[in-house]
Design a protein around this motif. Structure first.
Motif, PDB file in Angstrom:
ATOM      1  N   GLY A  19       0.824  -1.206   0.000  1.00 43.90           N
ATOM      2  CA  GLY A  19       0.000   0.000   0.000  1.00 43.90           C
ATOM      3  C   GLY A  19       0.855   1.251   0.000  1.00 43.90           C
ATOM      4  O   GLY A  19       0.546   2.238  -0.695  1.00 43.90           O
ATOM      5  N   PHE A  22       2.371   1.680  -3.464  1.00 48.93           N
ATOM      6  CA  PHE A  22       1.361   2.117  -4.431  1.00 48.93           C
ATOM      7  C   PHE A  22       1.128   3.618  -4.288  1.00 48.93           C
ATOM      8  O   PHE A  22       0.971   4.335  -5.287  1.00 48.93           O
ATOM      9  N   HIS A  63      -5.917   1.244  -0.784  1.00 46.56           N
ATOM     10  CA  HIS A  63      -5.314   0.021  -1.317  1.00 46.56           C
ATOM     11  C   HIS A  63      -5.079  -0.987  -0.196  1.00 46.56           C
ATOM     12  O   HIS A  63      -5.413  -2.180  -0.311  1.00 46.56           O
ATOM     13  N   TYR A  83      -5.157  -9.566  -4.613  1.00 47.97           N
ATOM     14  CA  TYR A  83      -4.491  -8.442  -5.283  1.00 47.97           C
ATOM     15  C   TYR A  83      -5.012  -8.249  -6.709  1.00 47.97           C
ATOM     16  O   TYR A  83      -5.057  -7.127  -7.207  1.00 47.97           O
ATOM     17  N   GLY A  86      -8.245  -6.512  -6.091  1.00 47.95           N
ATOM     18  CA  GLY A  86      -7.935  -5.190  -5.538  1.00 47.95           C
ATOM     19  C   GLY A  86      -7.360  -4.240  -6.573  1.00 47.95           C
ATOM     20  O   GLY A  86      -7.660  -3.038  -6.570  1.00 47.95           O
ATOM     21  N   SER A  87      -6.539  -4.757  -7.480  1.00 47.96           N
ATOM     22  CA  SER A  87      -5.953  -3.906  -8.526  1.00 47.96           C
ATOM     23  C   SER A  87      -7.028  -3.354  -9.453  1.00 47.96           C
ATOM     24  O   SER A  87      -6.970  -2.182  -9.858  1.00 47.96           O
ATOM     25  N   MET A  90      -8.751  -0.613  -7.577  1.00 44.77           N
ATOM     26  CA  MET A  90      -7.898   0.571  -7.474  1.00 44.77           C
ATOM     27  C   MET A  90      -7.842   1.335  -8.792  1.00 44.77           C
ATOM     28  O   MET A  90      -7.755   2.565  -8.806  1.00 44.77           O
ATOM     29  N   VAL A 109      -1.279   0.440 -12.901  1.00 48.48           N
ATOM     30  CA  VAL A 109      -1.840  -0.633 -12.061  1.00 48.48           C
ATOM     31  C   VAL A 109      -1.268  -1.989 -12.468  1.00 48.48           C
ATOM     32  O   VAL A 109      -0.861  -2.792 -11.617  1.00 48.48           O
TER      33      VAL A 109
END
Length: 477
Positions: A19, A22, A63, A83, A86-87, A90, A109
């Motif tokens: 996080g 990112f 994130h 992930y 999550g990506s 995001m 990303v």
């Protein structure tokens, strides 16, 4: 129980690390959005930088929270799948916060997902080998109690997290460093070209990771040279991602240079036309001077014959002719006279009021060519923005040009009607243009800033009283 606690703490720390990185990655690419009308210049840039940092921090924090929620969901889910989901979330989130450069955000990303897992995989190889070495030492064989083995597991996990942090930090730092043009979006083919190594790296990561797990855990075999090759492959993939970004930026830089060369050629051609107009003007003036004696004699004869009305009409006609030849603008330099006359004529044809109180700094170190670059770019932008901004409005359209001196500083102000908001490029401090082909801020302001820099000067932009005002400062010797 002890192993479970250490494992869960390791997962939380790893999600926190990713996080954080990112946040570090998206921060230079984020735009704070439209600026308020009563702000301008360096203060705007400062506020913009603060907002950018705040938005990027929120993105990094969200994130972390999203991955944590996906990981602890009642439905079992491994980190890799969490992930992936999550990506995607995001991507939509940062697109909602910063509604521009969507293809660039897609690349960021994808690239971050790949780099973070490749760096984790490199750290995992070091972790496996360190753990394998430690568990076969005499000390560990002589201490079979759970506490000692839990301590070993915790220590090696810290080692893993440290190297994951270092590898990811190096990769992200290099990517941010080499990705220079952060305000420009990508074409579809550019996105495919840049994202391909990341996608291939992730496919290789899944395939190699599965085979490695089977090879070590199920077959009970392990070869150090095999791990070294995998480690080098993962590192080479990250390097390839960085190198491809470097090559892409160099290609874009050469394209930028070519565009600047084309723009310079157009400006040189414009100056050539201005010079030709100046020569025509002087030719007309010489012609008038040649005939001036005849004009004076004609006026004298009219007055001697008490033909005052005819003499007055003749003199008015003579003044009109002289005014038409000079254009009614006297800035102190024939080149700037012609430039101002040309743009005043163009503004009049578009229904824009044009007011000029510009005076060329005579006996100064400012080259007339540099001045023409500034005026041409500034006035062209002013006319285009005034017409577009007021095309469907009844508000008055106007442009004003002023110049004055403050000690050894020569200052120009070019203002035009403007009622909208501006978005600022956090990297350059210039407004983001709406021109599709420009990709970022326009060339006009960049050319003006570069020319002002030759005289230890700079530009400032203000929005006030329904006007966009460009202030250019040049230092005089």
């Amino acid at each position: 129980m002890g192993y479970t606690v250490v494992h869960e703490m390791y997962v939380v720390m790893e999600i926190l690390i990713r996080g954080y990185f990112f946040y570090r990655l998206v921060k230079p690419f984020m735009l704070s959005g439209a600026m308020p009308d009563d702000m301008c210049g360096s203060e705007d840039i400062h506020v913009s930088a603060k907002k950018t940092k705040k938005f990027a921090f929120y993105v990094g924090a969200i994130h972390f929270l999203i991955i944590m929620l996906l990981y602890v969901t009642p439905q079992p889910m491994d980190l890799f799948r969490a992930y992936r989901i999550g990506s995607l979330i995001m991507f939509f989130l940062i697109c909602c916060i910063d509604r521009r450069n969507y293809r660039q955000k897609a690349f960021l990303v994808i690239m971050f997902f790949s780099v973070s897992w490749l760096c984790a995989a490199m750290a995992e190889i070091l972790y496996d080998n360190l753990y394998a070495f430690a568990e076969h030492t005499d000390y560990m064989r002589s201490h079979p109690d759970d506490l000692t083995w839990i301590a070993l597991y915790a220590g090696v996990t810290v080692f893993y997290l440290t190297f994951e942090f270092v590898f990811t930090a190096i990769g992200i730092r290099q990517i941010i460093k080499v990705y220079r043009n952060k305000s420009a979006d990508l074409e579809k083919r550019e996105l495919l070209m840049l994202a391909l190594p990341s996608l291939m790296g992730m496919m290789a990561f899944v395939i190699i990771g599965s085979h490695r797990m089977v090879y070590i855990v199920e077959a009970g075999r392990k070869k150090d040279d095999y791990d070294i090759l995998i480690l080098l492959f993962y590192a080479a993939t990250v390097v390839l991602i960085v190198v491809l970004i470097v090559l892409y930026q160099e290609i874009k830089a050469r394209q930028e240079e070519n565009r600047q060369t084309e723009i310079l050629a157009v400006q040189v051609d414009s100056i050539r036309r201005h010079i030709e107009q100046v020569e025509d003007l002087y030719q007309n003036i010489r012609s008038v001077r040649h005939d001036m004696t005849n004009h004076i004699l004609t006026l004298e004869r009219l007055y001697e014959g008490n033909n005052a009305e005819e003499a007055k009409a003749y003199s008015e006609e003579l003044k009109t002719e002289l005014s038409q030849m000079t254009g009614g603008i006297e800035s102190g330099n024939p080149v700037t006279d012609v430039i101002l006359q040309e743009f005043r004529k163009e503004a009049g044809e578009r229904g824009i009021s044009f007011r000029s109180e510009f005076h060329y700094p005579v006996d100064s170190n400012i080259n007339v060519f540099d001045m023409s670059v500034i005026l041409n770019n500034a006035l062209q932008n002013a006319i285009e923005n005034t017409e577009k901004e007021n095309a469907e409005k009844e508000s008055a359209k106007q442009i004003s040009v002023e110049s004055y001196r403050r000690k050894n500083a020569y200052i120009m102000e070019i203002c035009n009607s403007f009622t909208g908001n501006l978005q600022w490029d956090a990297e350059s401090g210039l407004p983001v243009t709406s021109k599709e082909k420009a990709k970022g801020h326009g060339y006009g302001l960049s050319n003006i800033r570069r020319t002002a820099g030759k005289y230890a000067g700079d530009i400032d932009i203000a929005l006030k009283d329904g006007e966009f005002c460009l202030c250019i400062m040049l230092m005089l010797e």
